[in-house]
Design a protein around this motif. Structure first.
Motif, PDB file in Angstrom:
ATOM      1  N   LEU A   2      17.483  -9.254 -33.085  1.00  0.00           N
ATOM      2  CA  LEU A   2      16.817 -10.681 -33.554  1.00  0.00           C
ATOM      3  C   LEU A   2      15.816 -10.201 -34.692  1.00  0.00           C
ATOM      4  O   LEU A   2      15.611 -11.046 -35.704  1.00  0.00           O
ATOM      5  CB  LEU A   2      16.284 -11.311 -32.509  1.00  0.00           C
ATOM      6  N   GLU A   3      15.124  -9.336 -34.529  1.00  0.00           N
ATOM      7  CA  GLU A   3      14.244  -8.821 -35.403  1.00  0.00           C
ATOM      8  C   GLU A   3      14.632  -8.852 -36.827  1.00  0.00           C
ATOM      9  O   GLU A   3      14.015  -9.121 -37.882  1.00  0.00           O
ATOM     10  CB  GLU A   3      13.256  -7.552 -35.207  1.00  0.00           C
ATOM     11  N   ALA A   4      15.735  -7.830 -37.077  1.00  0.00           N
ATOM     12  CA  ALA A   4      16.357  -7.682 -38.148  1.00  0.00           C
ATOM     13  C   ALA A   4      16.702  -9.000 -38.839  1.00  0.00           C
ATOM     14  O   ALA A   4      17.009  -9.179 -39.991  1.00  0.00           O
ATOM     15  CB  ALA A   4      17.577  -6.769 -37.874  1.00  0.00           C
ATOM     16  N   ALA A   5      17.582  -9.891 -37.692  1.00  0.00           N
ATOM     17  CA  ALA A   5      18.106 -11.110 -38.197  1.00  0.00           C
ATOM     18  C   ALA A   5      17.026 -11.802 -38.689  1.00  0.00           C
ATOM     19  O   ALA A   5      17.450 -12.729 -40.040  1.00  0.00           O
ATOM     20  CB  ALA A   5      18.816 -11.537 -37.063  1.00  0.00           C
ATOM     21  N   GLU A   6      15.944 -12.112 -38.273  1.00  0.00           N
ATOM     22  CA  GLU A   6      14.750 -12.888 -38.829  1.00  0.00           C
ATOM     23  C   GLU A   6      14.309 -12.577 -40.248  1.00  0.00           C
ATOM     24  O   GLU A   6      13.871 -13.343 -40.969  1.00  0.00           O
ATOM     25  CB  GLU A   6      13.510 -12.864 -37.785  1.00  0.00           C
ATOM     26  N   LYS A   7      14.297 -11.157 -40.245  1.00  0.00           N
ATOM     27  CA  LYS A   7      14.004 -10.630 -41.639  1.00  0.00           C
ATOM     28  C   LYS A   7      14.717 -11.086 -42.786  1.00  0.00           C
ATOM     29  O   LYS A   7      14.440 -11.484 -43.936  1.00  0.00           O
ATOM     30  CB  LYS A   7      13.873  -8.996 -41.511  1.00  0.00           C
ATOM     31  N   VAL A   8      16.211 -10.943 -42.652  1.00  0.00           N
ATOM     32  CA  VAL A   8      17.030 -11.513 -43.461  1.00  0.00           C
ATOM     33  C   VAL A   8      17.180 -12.908 -43.706  1.00  0.00           C
ATOM     34  O   VAL A   8      17.187 -13.359 -44.707  1.00  0.00           O
ATOM     35  CB  VAL A   8      18.584 -11.080 -42.740  1.00  0.00           C
ATOM     36  N   PHE A   9      16.932 -13.656 -42.401  1.00  0.00           N
ATOM     37  CA  PHE A   9      16.893 -15.032 -42.544  1.00  0.00           C
ATOM     38  C   PHE A   9      15.851 -15.631 -43.483  1.00  0.00           C
ATOM     39  O   PHE A   9      15.818 -16.410 -44.133  1.00  0.00           O
ATOM     40  CB  PHE A   9      17.062 -15.791 -41.354  1.00  0.00           C
TER      41      PHE A   9
ATOM     42  N   GLN B 255      19.412 -26.515 -46.015  1.00  0.00           N
ATOM     43  CA  GLN B 255      18.571 -26.611 -44.928  1.00  0.00           C
ATOM     44  C   GLN B 255      19.202 -27.216 -43.616  1.00  0.00           C
ATOM     45  O   GLN B 255      18.375 -27.191 -42.731  1.00  0.00           O
ATOM     46  CB  GLN B 255      17.369 -27.484 -45.528  1.00  0.00           C
ATOM     47  N   SER B 256      20.344 -28.055 -43.778  1.00  0.00           N
ATOM     48  CA  SER B 256      20.903 -28.535 -42.784  1.00  0.00           C
ATOM     49  C   SER B 256      21.348 -27.503 -41.807  1.00  0.00           C
ATOM     50  O   SER B 256      21.461 -27.722 -40.529  1.00  0.00           O
ATOM     51  CB  SER B 256      21.983 -29.197 -43.293  1.00  0.00           C
ATOM     52  N   SER B 257      21.557 -26.275 -42.288  1.00  0.00           N
ATOM     53  CA  SER B 257      21.944 -25.161 -41.240  1.00  0.00           C
ATOM     54  C   SER B 257      21.012 -23.877 -41.629  1.00  0.00           C
ATOM     55  O   SER B 257      21.175 -22.770 -41.771  1.00  0.00           O
ATOM     56  CB  SER B 257      23.313 -24.574 -41.754  1.00  0.00           C
ATOM     57  N   SER B 258      19.415 -24.233 -41.485  1.00  0.00           N
ATOM     58  CA  SER B 258      18.477 -23.282 -41.703  1.00  0.00           C
ATOM     59  C   SER B 258      18.357 -22.027 -40.947  1.00  0.00           C
ATOM     60  O   SER B 258      18.874 -22.201 -39.788  1.00  0.00           O
ATOM     61  CB  SER B 258      17.077 -23.817 -41.555  1.00  0.00           C
ATOM     62  N   PRO B 259      17.937 -20.853 -41.374  1.00  0.00           N
ATOM     63  CA  PRO B 259      17.991 -19.960 -40.457  1.00  0.00           C
ATOM     64  C   PRO B 259      17.091 -19.945 -39.234  1.00  0.00           C
ATOM     65  O   PRO B 259      17.599 -19.547 -38.151  1.00  0.00           O
ATOM     66  CB  PRO B 259      17.056 -18.693 -41.337  1.00  0.00           C
ATOM     67  N   THR B 260      16.144 -20.774 -39.154  1.00  0.00           N
ATOM     68  CA  THR B 260      15.529 -21.276 -37.949  1.00  0.00           C
ATOM     69  C   THR B 260      16.174 -21.760 -36.982  1.00  0.00           C
ATOM     70  O   THR B 260      16.216 -21.410 -35.747  1.00  0.00           O
ATOM     71  CB  THR B 260      14.197 -22.083 -38.177  1.00  0.00           C
ATOM     72  N   LEU B 261      17.338 -22.849 -37.520  1.00  0.00           N
ATOM     73  CA  LEU B 261      17.868 -23.486 -36.614  1.00  0.00           C
ATOM     74  C   LEU B 261      19.161 -22.655 -36.049  1.00  0.00           C
ATOM     75  O   LEU B 261      19.423 -22.610 -34.901  1.00  0.00           O
ATOM     76  CB  LEU B 261      18.552 -24.662 -37.242  1.00  0.00           C
TER      77      LEU B 261
END
Length: 325
Positions: A213-220, A241-247
């Motif tokens: 998840l850490e690597a994913a968050e950096k990419v997103f 933004q309708s499919s934002s990385p946070t979502l």
């Protein structure tokens, strides 16, 4: 001398008649090709298929089974079978198209690369990922040789290969292929290009599937930055933004202990690139390159990623652009 001149004159007439006949045949098959495409666009698949089969038979009788026009008509048949989810039929016909193009154009021709790529997508739809990977790798080799290592079509082929490797659990290769594709796209189109954003999304989801998840968050976070830049440039709210990385992280993050994967999504075929809204609008009018929304045949694996893409079918002619067959 007179006899010689007479023979020469007769030979010229025969040659002229032969050329006229060839032109006539070419015009006839071109009309059939256009009619088939027209019926295909109108959703009249049975009529289009009937025209294609008729043309394929006529070309084989008059010019032999390896004539390029025959491959072009068969290519339309593949599109029709693909639209109807008759994937076995599509593969069977496309394999013959590959044979014709290899024998007429050579094994390292642009039309061969496109045909190999499209075969790899069909095999992936059938769940035959190893065969799909083999086809995709060969297409990549041809494109690199013909176009150079930094061409956008090479980048898209790398993205396709990454998706297949992900299904085969080759995650180290997956990350490398996505990173390499990103380098090409960023150099060619800039950091905020849609191809860059989509590839970053694919890479982020790959990290998520592995529970990283850490690597994913950096990419997103890079995706967020690119989307914000685009929004500032256009002054409008981005559809991304309708499919934002946070979502995505909130809804698709696997449990840290169970490491469960997100549910697979139906695969869809699409064109290689979409440079503008006008091109997307054009694609929507063309069933030959539009998204496939029909269900998979029973008992077959679906591709869980929207990454794999057909290279543009276009008219299917051998003298068309690199990505249009």
């Amino acid at each position: 001398g007179t006899e010689g001149n007479s023979l020469t004159s007769q030979e010229s007439k025969v040659k002229s008649l032969s050329n006229e006949s060839a032109r006539s045949d070419s015009e006839h098959f071109e009309k059939l090709h256009q009619y088939a495409i027209q019926h295909l666009h109108q959703g009249r698949h049975d009529v289009a298929l009937s025209l294609c089969k008729k043309a394929v038979q006529e070309i084989e009788l008059t010019h032999g089974r390896l004539h390029p026009d025959r491959a072009n008509m068969m290519n339309i048949m593949v599109v029709i079978y693909r639209e109807q989810s008759k994937l076995d039929e599509a593969v069977k016909v496309l394999l013959e198209v590959l044979e014709i193009r290899e024998k007429t154009n050579g094994r390292e021709h642009q039309t061969v690369a496109s045909t190999l790529n499209n075969l790899s997508v069909l095999y992936a739809k059938l769940g035959e990922y190893k065969t799909a990977e083999t086809m995709c790798r060969r297409a990549l080799e041809i494109r690199q040789k013909l176009l150079g290592a930094n061409h956008p079509d090479v980048a898209q082929q790398l993205v396709n290969l990454a998706a297949l490797c992900q299904h085969l659990g080759k995650y180290e290769e997956v990350e490398w292929y996505y990173q390499r594709a990103l380098e090409i796209y960023q150099t060619e189109f800039g950091l905020d290009d849609q191809n860059v954003i989509k590839t970053l999304n694919y890479l982020g989801k790959c990290h998520m599937k592995q529970g990283n998840l850490e690597a994913a968050e950096k990419v997103f976070s890079k995706v967020r930055s690119s989307v914000q830049v685009q929004d500032l440039g256009t002054g409008t709210e981005s559809r991304e933004q309708s499919s934002s990385p946070t979502l995505l992280l909130r809804t698709e993050t696997p449990e840290p202990v169970k490491r469960s994967s997100p549910q697979p999504r139906p695969h869809s075929f699409t064109r290689v690139q979409s440079e503008s809204a006008m091109r997307r609008k054009s694609e929507e009018k063309n069933p030959a390159v539009n998204l496939i929304t029909t269900p998979n045949p029973k008992g077959r694996s679906s591709v869980s990623s929207n990454v794999l893409k057909f290279f543009r079918w276009g008219s299917g002619t051998d003298n068309s652009r690199q990505d249009s067959t």
